[in-house]
Design an enzyme around this catalytic site. Structure first.
Site, PDB file in Angstrom:
ATOM      1  N   ASP A   1       9.284   2.858   1.409  1.00 38.53           N
ATOM      2  CA  ASP A   1       8.086   3.549   1.885  1.00 38.53           C
ATOM      3  C   ASP A   1       8.018   3.322   3.393  1.00 38.53           C
ATOM      4  OD1 ASP A   1       5.604   4.210   2.827  1.00 38.53           O
ATOM      5  OD2 ASP A   1       4.512   3.481   1.077  1.00 38.53           O
TER       6      ASP A   1
ATOM      7  N   PHE B   1       0.862  -1.192   0.000  1.00 38.94           N
ATOM      8  CA  PHE B   1       0.000   0.000   0.000  1.00 38.94           C
ATOM      9  C   PHE B   1       0.895   1.238   0.000  1.00 38.94           C
ATOM     10  CE2 PHE B   1      -2.430   3.478   1.842  1.00 38.94           C
ATOM     11  CZ  PHE B   1      -3.534   3.457   1.003  1.00 38.94           C
TER      12      PHE B   1
ATOM     13  N   LYS C   1       3.091  10.049   8.266  1.00 42.80           N
ATOM     14  CA  LYS C   1       2.309   9.831   9.487  1.00 42.80           C
ATOM     15  C   LYS C   1       2.849  10.536  10.749  1.00 42.80           C
ATOM     16  CE  LYS C   1       0.056   5.593   7.894  1.00 42.80           C
ATOM     17  NZ  LYS C   1      -1.358   5.958   7.977  1.00 42.80           N
TER      18      LYS C   1
HETATM   19  C1  LIG Z   1       2.950   2.359   3.855  1.00 44.41           C
HETATM   20  C2  LIG Z   1       2.050   3.490   3.508  1.00 44.41           C
HETATM   21  N1  LIG Z   1       2.314   4.228   2.428  1.00 44.41           N
HETATM   22  C3  LIG Z   1       1.540   5.266   2.080  1.00 44.41           C
HETATM   23  C4  LIG Z   1       0.436   5.615   2.809  1.00 44.41           C
HETATM   24  C5  LIG Z   1      -0.407   6.783   2.394  1.00 44.41           C
HETATM   25  O1  LIG Z   1      -0.265   7.823   3.292  1.00 44.41           O
HETATM   26  P1  LIG Z   1      -1.338   9.012   3.322  1.00 44.41           P
HETATM   27  O2  LIG Z   1      -2.626   8.409   3.764  1.00 44.41           O
HETATM   28  O3  LIG Z   1      -0.764   9.995   4.307  1.00 44.41           O
HETATM   29  O4  LIG Z   1      -1.400   9.568   1.953  1.00 44.41           O
HETATM   30  C6  LIG Z   1       0.099   4.862   3.935  1.00 44.41           C
HETATM   31  C7  LIG Z   1      -1.108   5.159   4.712  1.00 44.41           C
HETATM   32  O5  LIG Z   1      -1.665   4.343   5.395  1.00 44.41           O
HETATM   33  C8  LIG Z   1       0.939   3.774   4.304  1.00 44.41           C
HETATM   34  O6  LIG Z   1       0.673   3.014   5.379  1.00 44.41           O
END
Ligand SMILES: Cc1ncc(COP(=O)(O)O)c(C=O)c1O
Length: 396
Positions: free
Chosen positions: A222, A136, A251
């Site tokens: 990520d 994700f 986050k």
């Molecule tokens: C691993 C990862 N990447 C990207 C995101 C996306 O972040 P945002 O919701 O701040 O756009 C998330 C959100 O849960 C995530 O857990």
């Protein structure tokens, strides 16, 4: 008081399925709803509130900066931003520069653009981004195009070209086969959080290193859910042995305000010049001032070791529960305070029962109960959470 659930349902776009409680305030690991009921928060704004709710130093830093100015654009030097960048680079010395944005998906968007620009600057036609099934990476088109969950892409038309987000997770051979001289970058989460709390295996980490050495493909981590201390290391990549050329954070790094960042190696930074990328709000003064407090506290002596110890305690408790209730609980996974246990019952019903008893927890993947408390959660609070989970399990 007006019924907020009704007002929300009438006015706010229904792209979320929201739970019942309406919160009015929080303190540390606890939230309080409109009726004065208290909830132990093992969601923490989805791994955002690393220091818990209403940390006095975070609140003071935001208030102090807000009294000076809240926005000046990126056309001028923003001192809280430069100071936070200095702290992040001191904590992550393999990187040379920081790009600030507002969210996780924007940070990944930037990583993808920077990787492609890196190869364009070298005069090479390398645009392919390789990522993993069940990953994700966000909801904007770039982040979504590299997210290995077809159901999230369905109905949204063409995704970004030249992305392969189907490499089976923790399959070193598949990764080595997918990466070639056309690959611009590999994108990987240290632990697939949304995908089911699945850490990178040592074998996959080794394959990523081999692929980078063999083909020159950049490695982009990520670290949005794992970064800034959650795995008991400052960067999630350190916990699983990945050496990155770029790493995205978001986050927790804004202390609850929207903030994303990409840590960039010197080689990549040198390929980016004024005008190549940008954002109006990215790295806003208040978010960066809050972020400086978060980074300082996470790096205070002993803090990360405590995250690791408490994570082990939480997983040991979950393993004990799984041994008592093998009819419902399965494998326990996680590192630091990103933990989960497989649940073979009705997970939505379990989450509801937990809320009714005052514990907030999250789902990961189809069947994993995910626990992502504030990083300064106490041992007692971990004990309370484990008791509530045991109590909420349907009887045999
Ligand atoms: C691993 C990862 N990447 C990207 C995101 C996306 O972040 P945002 O919701 O701040 O756009 C998330 C959100 O849960 C995530 O857990």
């Amino acid at each position: 008081m007006e019924n907020m659930n009704e007002l929300d349902a009438k006015t706010v776009l229904g792209v979320y399925s929201k739970a019942e409680p309406v919160f009015v305030r929080g303190k540390g690991s606890w939230l309080e709803d409109v009726d004065g009921k208290r909830y132990l928060d093992f969601v923490a704004g989805i791994a955002v509130m690393a220091l818990g709710h209403a940390d006095p130093e975070v609140s003071a830093a935001i208030a102090e900066q807000a009294a000076k100015y809240t926005q000046i654009s990126n056309l001028f030097v923003n001192p809280p931003q430069a100071k936070l960048a200095q702290k992040l680079l001191a904590a992550a010395p393999r990187f040379d520069k920081v790009f600030f944005c507002n969210s996780g998906t924007e940070a990944n968007e930037a990583q993808i653009k920077f990787a492609r620009k890196y190869w364009a600057a070298k005069g090479e036609n390398r645009t392919r981004i390789v990522s993993f099934a069940h990953s994700f990476h966000g909801r904007t088109y770039g982040g979504l195009s590299v997210t290995g969950q077809p159901k999230l892409q369905a109905g949204f038309g063409a995704m970004l070209a030249d992305c392969d987000c189907s490499v089976p997770w923790n399959d070193p051979k598949a990764l080595l086969a997918a990466v070639s001289g056309k690959t611009a970058a590999i994108l990987v989460e240290p632990i697939q959080g949304e995908g089911g709390v699945n850490p990178v295996s040592p074998e996959l980490a080794a394959a990523i290193r081999e692929a980078r050495e063999r083909t020159g493909a950049l490695v982009m981590v990520d670290d949005i859910q794992c970064g800034c201390g959650r795995l008991g290391t400052f960067l999630g990549s350190e916990a699983v042995g990945i050496e990155a050329d770029m790493e995205s954070l978001a986050k927790p790094i804004g202390g609850g305000l929207p903030l994303g960042a990409v840590l960039v190696s010197k080689a990549v930074a040198e390929c980016l010049k004024p005008g190549d990328h940008g954002t109006t709000f990215g790295g806003s003064p208040c978010a960066c001032a809050a972020g400086a407090v978060v980074v300082d506290k996470v790096l205070a002596p002993g803090f990360l070791a405590e995250v690791a110890r408490k994570g082990e305690k939480l997983r040991a408790g979950l393993r004990d529960l799984a041994a008592k209730r093998p009819d419902l609980l399965g494998a326990v996974r996680g590192i630091g305070l990103l933990d989960g246990v497989e649940y073979s019952g009705d997970l939505a019903a379990l989450l509801k029962a937990l809320r009714a008893d005052g514990l907030l927890a999250a789902r990961a993947g189809a069947n994993v109960l995910r626990l992502i408390p504030p990083l300064n959660v106490s041992d007692d609070e971990i004990g309370i959470a484990l008791e509530k989970i045991e109590k909420a399990l349907p009887s045999k």
